[in-house]
Design an enzyme around this catalytic site. Structure first.
Site, PDB file in Angstrom:
ATOM      1  N   ASN A 279      -6.811   4.027 -10.584  1.00 35.17           N
ATOM      2  CA  ASN A 279      -5.823   2.889 -10.144  1.00 35.17           C
ATOM      3  C   ASN A 279      -4.376   3.623 -10.669  1.00 35.17           C
ATOM      4  O   ASN A 279      -4.430   4.350 -11.499  1.00 35.17           O
ATOM      5  CB  ASN A 279      -6.227   1.639 -11.054  1.00 35.17           C
ATOM      6  CG  ASN A 279      -4.888   0.886 -11.113  1.00 35.17           C
ATOM      7  OD1 ASN A 279      -4.764   0.482  -9.977  1.00 35.17           O
ATOM      8  ND2 ASN A 279      -4.305   0.464 -12.371  1.00 35.17           N
TER       9      ASN A 279
ATOM     10  N   ILE B 258     -11.583  -5.775 -10.348  1.00 32.34           N
ATOM     11  CA  ILE B 258     -12.852  -5.143  -9.846  1.00 32.34           C
ATOM     12  C   ILE B 258     -14.051  -5.576 -10.740  1.00 32.34           C
ATOM     13  O   ILE B 258     -14.240  -5.439 -11.885  1.00 32.34           O
ATOM     14  CB  ILE B 258     -12.564  -3.643  -9.933  1.00 32.34           C
ATOM     15  CG1 ILE B 258     -11.105  -2.958  -9.117  1.00 32.34           C
ATOM     16  CG2 ILE B 258     -13.942  -2.859  -9.381  1.00 32.34           C
ATOM     17  CD1 ILE B 258     -11.448  -3.316  -7.600  1.00 32.34           C
TER      18      ILE B 258
ATOM     19  N   MET C 219      -4.615  -6.488  -6.629  1.00 29.77           N
ATOM     20  CA  MET C 219      -4.305  -7.459  -7.582  1.00 29.77           C
ATOM     21  C   MET C 219      -5.283  -8.327  -8.091  1.00 29.77           C
ATOM     22  O   MET C 219      -5.097  -9.057  -8.959  1.00 29.77           O
ATOM     23  CB  MET C 219      -3.115  -8.514  -7.095  1.00 29.77           C
ATOM     24  CG  MET C 219      -1.819  -7.816  -6.841  1.00 29.77           C
ATOM     25  SD  MET C 219      -0.929  -7.030  -8.216  1.00 29.77           S
ATOM     26  CE  MET C 219      -0.737  -5.334  -7.831  1.00 29.77           C
TER      27      MET C 219
ATOM     28  N   HIS D  47      -0.856   2.472 -12.447  1.00 29.63           N
ATOM     29  CA  HIS D  47      -0.327   1.546 -13.149  1.00 29.63           C
ATOM     30  C   HIS D  47       1.240   1.797 -13.486  1.00 29.63           C
ATOM     31  O   HIS D  47       1.256   3.033 -13.744  1.00 29.63           O
ATOM     32  CB  HIS D  47      -1.003   1.241 -14.581  1.00 29.63           C
ATOM     33  CG  HIS D  47      -0.379   0.215 -15.038  1.00 29.63           C
ATOM     34  ND1 HIS D  47      -0.545  -1.134 -14.771  1.00 29.63           N
ATOM     35  CD2 HIS D  47       0.390   0.089 -16.236  1.00 29.63           C
ATOM     36  CE1 HIS D  47       0.354  -1.880 -15.457  1.00 29.63           C
ATOM     37  NE2 HIS D  47       0.861  -1.456 -16.483  1.00 29.63           N
TER      38      HIS D  47
ATOM     39  N   GLY E 226       0.784  -1.239   0.092  1.00 32.80           N
ATOM     40  CA  GLY E 226       0.090   0.038   0.105  1.00 32.80           C
ATOM     41  C   GLY E 226       0.839   1.358  -0.088  1.00 32.80           C
ATOM     42  O   GLY E 226       0.718   2.120   0.380  1.00 32.80           O
ATOM     43  N   SER E 227       1.937   1.320  -0.984  1.00 36.58           N
ATOM     44  CA  SER E 227       2.701   2.166  -1.034  1.00 36.58           C
ATOM     45  C   SER E 227       2.003   3.697  -1.284  1.00 36.58           C
ATOM     46  O   SER E 227       2.262   4.859  -0.681  1.00 36.58           O
ATOM     47  CB  SER E 227       3.838   2.315  -1.903  1.00 36.58           C
ATOM     48  OG  SER E 227       3.470   2.072  -3.297  1.00 36.58           O
TER      49      SER E 227
HETATM   50  N1  LIG Z   1     -11.965  -3.879 -13.517  1.00 42.58           N
HETATM   51  C1  LIG Z   1     -10.551  -3.758 -13.282  1.00 42.58           C
HETATM   52  N2  LIG Z   1     -10.126  -4.285 -12.333  1.00 42.58           N
HETATM   53  C2  LIG Z   1      -8.706  -3.761 -11.839  1.00 42.58           C
HETATM   54  C3  LIG Z   1      -8.054  -3.032 -12.782  1.00 42.58           C
HETATM   55  C4  LIG Z   1      -8.517  -2.435 -14.120  1.00 42.58           C
HETATM   56  O1  LIG Z   1      -8.163  -1.748 -14.789  1.00 42.58           O
HETATM   57  N3  LIG Z   1     -10.030  -2.746 -14.188  1.00 42.58           N
HETATM   58  N4  LIG Z   1      -6.681  -2.717 -12.445  1.00 42.58           N
HETATM   59  C5  LIG Z   1      -5.813  -3.601 -11.494  1.00 42.58           C
HETATM   60  C6  LIG Z   1      -4.642  -3.176 -11.373  1.00 42.58           C
HETATM   61  N5  LIG Z   1      -3.660  -3.960 -12.264  1.00 42.58           N
HETATM   62  C7  LIG Z   1      -2.732  -2.799 -12.829  1.00 42.58           C
HETATM   63  O2  LIG Z   1      -2.766  -1.672 -12.777  1.00 42.58           O
HETATM   64  C8  LIG Z   1      -3.542  -5.329 -12.501  1.00 42.58           C
HETATM   65  C9  LIG Z   1      -3.359  -6.093 -11.149  1.00 42.58           C
HETATM   66  C10 LIG Z   1      -3.413  -7.457 -11.377  1.00 42.58           C
HETATM   67  C11 LIG Z   1      -3.598  -8.071 -12.718  1.00 42.58           C
HETATM   68  C12 LIG Z   1      -3.335  -9.417 -13.020  1.00 42.58           C
HETATM   69  O3  LIG Z   1      -2.998  -9.998 -13.898  1.00 42.58           O
HETATM   70  N6  LIG Z   1      -3.656 -10.220 -11.658  1.00 42.58           N
HETATM   71  C13 LIG Z   1      -3.672 -11.658 -11.540  1.00 42.58           C
HETATM   72  C14 LIG Z   1      -3.772 -12.227 -10.170  1.00 42.58           C
HETATM   73  C15 LIG Z   1      -2.530 -11.746  -9.379  1.00 42.58           C
HETATM   74  C16 LIG Z   1      -2.852 -12.065  -8.077  1.00 42.58           C
HETATM   75  O4  LIG Z   1      -3.617 -12.751  -7.396  1.00 42.58           O
HETATM   76  O5  LIG Z   1      -1.864 -11.962  -7.407  1.00 42.58           O
HETATM   77  C17 LIG Z   1      -4.862 -12.336 -12.476  1.00 42.58           C
HETATM   78  O6  LIG Z   1      -5.753 -11.655 -12.839  1.00 42.58           O
HETATM   79  O7  LIG Z   1      -4.607 -13.423 -12.885  1.00 42.58           O
HETATM   80  C18 LIG Z   1      -3.428  -7.078 -13.773  1.00 42.58           C
HETATM   81  C19 LIG Z   1      -3.581  -5.818 -13.453  1.00 42.58           C
HETATM   82  C20 LIG Z   1      -6.967  -4.023 -10.183  1.00 42.58           C
HETATM   83  N7  LIG Z   1      -8.004  -4.561 -10.952  1.00 42.58           N
HETATM   84  N1  LIG Z   2      -0.888  -3.288 -12.190  1.00 40.70           N
HETATM   85  C1  LIG Z   2      -1.123  -2.800 -11.014  1.00 40.70           C
HETATM   86  C2  LIG Z   2       0.306  -2.633 -10.470  1.00 40.70           C
HETATM   87  O1  LIG Z   2       1.286  -2.930 -10.566  1.00 40.70           O
HETATM   88  N2  LIG Z   2       0.273  -1.744  -9.281  1.00 40.70           N
HETATM   89  C3  LIG Z   2       1.581  -1.296  -8.636  1.00 40.70           C
HETATM   90  O2  LIG Z   2       1.638  -2.012  -7.454  1.00 40.70           O
HETATM   91  C4  LIG Z   2       2.666  -1.176  -6.772  1.00 40.70           C
HETATM   92  C5  LIG Z   2       2.090  -0.972  -5.348  1.00 40.70           C
HETATM   93  O3  LIG Z   2       2.540  -1.881  -4.612  1.00 40.70           O
HETATM   94  P1  LIG Z   2       2.820  -1.873  -3.142  1.00 40.70           P
HETATM   95  O4  LIG Z   2       2.313  -0.595  -2.476  1.00 40.70           O
HETATM   96  O5  LIG Z   2       2.015  -2.991  -2.548  1.00 40.70           O
HETATM   97  O6  LIG Z   2       4.111  -1.846  -2.935  1.00 40.70           O
HETATM   98  C6  LIG Z   2       2.682   0.437  -7.394  1.00 40.70           C
HETATM   99  O7  LIG Z   2       3.797   0.599  -7.928  1.00 40.70           O
HETATM  100  C7  LIG Z   2       1.472   0.263  -8.526  1.00 40.70           C
HETATM  101  O8  LIG Z   2       1.776   0.950  -9.658  1.00 40.70           O
END
Ligand SMILES: Nc1nc2c(c(=O)[nH]1)N[C@@H](CN(C=O)c1ccc(C(=O)N[C@@H](CCC(=O)O)C(=O)O)cc1)CN2
Ligand SMILES: NCC(=O)N[C@@H]1O[C@H](COP(=O)([O-])[O-])[C@@H](O)[C@H]1O
Length: 190
Positions: A106, A92, A89, A108, A12-13
């Site tokens: 979000n 939504i 991760m 990214h 949660g940075s």
């Molecule tokens: N409906 C949406 N949900 C989420 C979004 C979004 O844009 N629309 N953004 C993500 C955040 N994210 C990138 O910014 C991201 C996070 C996770 C994944 C991913 O591939 N997750 C894996 C599972 C990983 C795990 O369980 O640790 C997966 O789905 O197989 C891609 C992009 C947050 N939600």
């Molecule tokens: N695609 C989603 C993604 O990669 N998000 C990234 O996770 C980091 C936060 O992690 P932390 O706060 O848990 O260190 C952030 O750098 C953010 O951009």
């Protein structure tokens, strides 16, 4: 004063920085609830240290329940105006998207649309950027829609990569850049 709900899977940075700028009154907002899918997430302890209500929502804590609905109801219970994904991760789902249309943001760690989508999170993103011999990377702050990383962009900030950039060095640069990007983006909304 806007009420912010945080969804985070690990450290949660982004949340930490939002909390700081809210306390410093740089942002007219308050973090009112933190939700994680990960019972080991450090973000939970961080929330507790600020006396912010925090919850673990996953298939163990809410067995056989609609987690999307659980999260939606929690965010409604705390009257959230904005939902910020701080390294969340999971996808939504439609319940949250419907209830908080155009209110979920979000961060990214890359310049979308490159290096986005399923599998593109955390260090995976920085590895892909470096392995692609990119000379720049950056941060995209965007609204969340039904697909990963396809929502409308709020802003992007970029940086140049050094010749000897590593995943660790890039990860740190991106996290530093995110601090500025997150506040700038939230200021346009709050
Ligand atoms: N409906 C949406 N949900 C989420 C979004 C979004 O844009 N629309 N953004 C993500 C955040 N994210 C990138 O910014 C991201 C996070 C996770 C994944 C991913 O591939 N997750 C894996 C599972 C990983 C795990 O369980 O640790 C997966 O789905 O197989 C891609 C992009 C947050 N939600
Ligand atoms: N695609 C989603 C993604 O990669 N998000 C990234 O996770 C980091 C936060 O992690 P932390 O706060 O848990 O260190 C952030 O750098 C953010 O951009």
């Amino acid at each position: 004063m806007k009420r912010i709900g945080i969804l985070s899977s690990h450290n949660g940075s982004g949340f930490e920085y939002i909390q700081k700028v809210c306390k410093d009154k740089v942002l007219d907002a308050n973090v009112v609830v933190v939700i994680s899918n990960n019972s080991n997430a450090k973000v939970l302890q961080k929330a507790a240290s600020f006396d912010i209500p925090n919850f673990i929502v996953n298939s163990k804590t809410y067995e056989n329940e609609n987690l999307d609905l659980i999260i939606t109801n929690l965010l409604k219970e705390y009257n959230c105006d904005i939902i910020f994904l701080s390294g969340y991760m999971k996808k939504i789902g439609k319940e949250i998207l419907k209830e908080f249309d155009k209110k979920i943001i979000n961060t990214h760690p890359a310049l979308l649309p490159k290096f986005g989508g399923k599998g593109m999170y955390g260090r995976n993103v920085h590895e892909a950027v470096i392995n692609s011999n990119e000379t720049t990377s950056g941060v995209t702050i965007h609204y969340v829609d039904e697909n990963y990383d396809e929502g409308e962009y709020i802003l992007q900030k970029s940086i140049d990569l050094s010749k000897d950039e590593t995943v660790d060095s890039l990860e740190q640069k991106i996290k530093d850049l995110e601090q500025k990007a997150i506040v700038e983006a939230l200021k346009t909304i709050v």
